[in-house]
Enzyme design. Structure first.
Site, short mmCIF file in Angstrom:
data_model
loop_
_atom_site.label_atom_id
_atom_site.label_comp_id
_atom_site.label_asym_id
_atom_site.label_seq_id
_atom_site.Cartn_x
_atom_site.Cartn_y
_atom_site.Cartn_z
N SER A 120 -73.89 -17.15 -19.12
CA SER A 120 -72.67 -16.82 -19.71
C SER A 120 -71.40 -16.71 -18.91
CB SER A 120 -72.86 -15.03 -19.77
OG SER A 120 -74.08 -14.82 -20.52
N1 SAM Z 1 -78.68 -13.95 -17.86
C1 SAM Z 1 -78.63 -15.35 -18.13
C2 SAM Z 1 -77.68 -16.04 -17.08
O1 SAM Z 1 -77.14 -15.41 -16.10
O2 SAM Z 1 -77.83 -17.15 -17.05
C3 SAM Z 1 -78.06 -15.99 -19.58
C4 SAM Z 1 -79.00 -15.60 -20.69
S1 SAM Z 1 -78.93 -16.63 -22.08
C5 SAM Z 1 -77.59 -16.21 -22.66
C6 SAM Z 1 -80.33 -15.72 -22.73
C7 SAM Z 1 -81.71 -15.93 -22.38
O3 SAM Z 1 -82.62 -15.07 -22.88
C8 SAM Z 1 -82.05 -17.48 -22.65
O4 SAM Z 1 -82.67 -17.95 -21.54
C9 SAM Z 1 -83.51 -17.09 -23.77
O5 SAM Z 1 -84.45 -17.96 -23.40
C10 SAM Z 1 -83.90 -15.88 -23.18
N2 SAM Z 1 -84.48 -14.89 -24.02
C11 SAM Z 1 -84.55 -14.57 -25.47
N3 SAM Z 1 -85.32 -13.91 -25.99
C12 SAM Z 1 -86.21 -13.54 -24.87
C13 SAM Z 1 -87.11 -12.76 -24.83
N4 SAM Z 1 -87.64 -11.83 -25.89
N5 SAM Z 1 -87.93 -12.34 -23.57
C14 SAM Z 1 -87.13 -13.15 -22.55
N6 SAM Z 1 -86.29 -13.98 -22.47
C15 SAM Z 1 -85.75 -14.21 -23.88
#
Ligand code: SAM
Length: 202
Positions: A49
């Site tokens: 993000s």
């Molecule tokens: N917090 C992260 C960072 O600092 O880089 C950014 C996160 S990215 C916008 C969203 C993440 O959520 C992705 O890596 C995606 O694979 C994960 N994601 C989506 N659904 C999920 C779930 N049900 N459980 C765990 N991770 C999930």
């Protein structure tokens, strides 16, 4: 300076961001843009993000040094790293194994020993470690926060989560639970997150 211009003035939030090298969490090809206020691709169609969004979410989470915090969506590990500077223990769940492995390498390299992460479906939370004083969801649910996450929020706890039916209509929400379990939901700002994908996402 840039974050101050965006109204982030809390010394603990700025201090945590200053102490985490964002360039360590972005792919080599984007390293020269690591400190620009932009989201950066990290593989698997996912993104790290924007720094301002990380800062806003961190501020709204109101983390204290004795708290146990759960993050859903480890991604690059950057948000987890920032929060780990403010809390006692940070738990994080990521559904992509390779993204999690890369993030864990960074945590080890930077000696962030209060982070525990695992591969899994974050919509189910982390039952064995619940309750959590704070929960941050970094992928967008369409209509509601998964029930398991609400159940794993401690009395008096705060959850920050993006929600919205489409990427064009997403907002960040602050969900606060009082001491007797009453929930108050506040709409914060428009955001754009990748979707939350899991069994309890409805
Ligand atoms: N917090 C992260 C960072 O600092 O880089 C950014 C996160 S990215 C916008 C969203 C993440 O959520 C992705 O890596 C995606 O694979 C994960 N994601 C989506 N659904 C999920 C779930 N049900 N459980 C765990 N991770 C999930």
């Amino acid at each position: 300076m840039e974050l101050r211009k965006h109204g982030i003035t809390q010394p603990n939030v700025l201090g945590a961001i200053e102490r985490v090298p964002r360039e360590a969490f972005v792919p080599d090809t984007f390293r020269d843009q690591a400190y620009e206020n932009i989201a950066i691709p990290i593989g698997r169609g996912q993104t790290i993000s924007q720094p301002a969004v990380v800062a806003f979410m961190t501020r709204e989470l109101e983390v204290g040094p004795r708290m146990k915090v759960l993050e859903i969506g480890t991604g690059s590990g950057y948000q987890a790293a920032v929060l780990s500077k403010l809390c006692r223990r940070l738990y994080s769940i990521e559904r992509h194994k390779d993204l999690l492995a890369a993030a864990e390498d960074k945590f080890r390299m930077l000696r962030m020993n209060n982070i525990t992460a695992k591969v899994g479906d974050g919509t189910k939370g982390w039952t064995e470690q619940a309750p959590f004083e704070r929960i941050i969801v970094t992928a967008a649910a369409t209509r509601e926060v998964p029930k398991s996450l609400l159940e794993q929020l401690a009395p008096g706890g705060i959850m920050i989560a993006p929600m919205g039916a489409t990427t064009r209509d997403q907002h960040l929400y602050k969900i606060q639970q009082d001491a007797v379990g009453e929930i108050e939901t506040k709409k914060l700002w428009p955001v754009r997150f990748v979707p939350l994908i899991g069994d309890e996402e409805i």
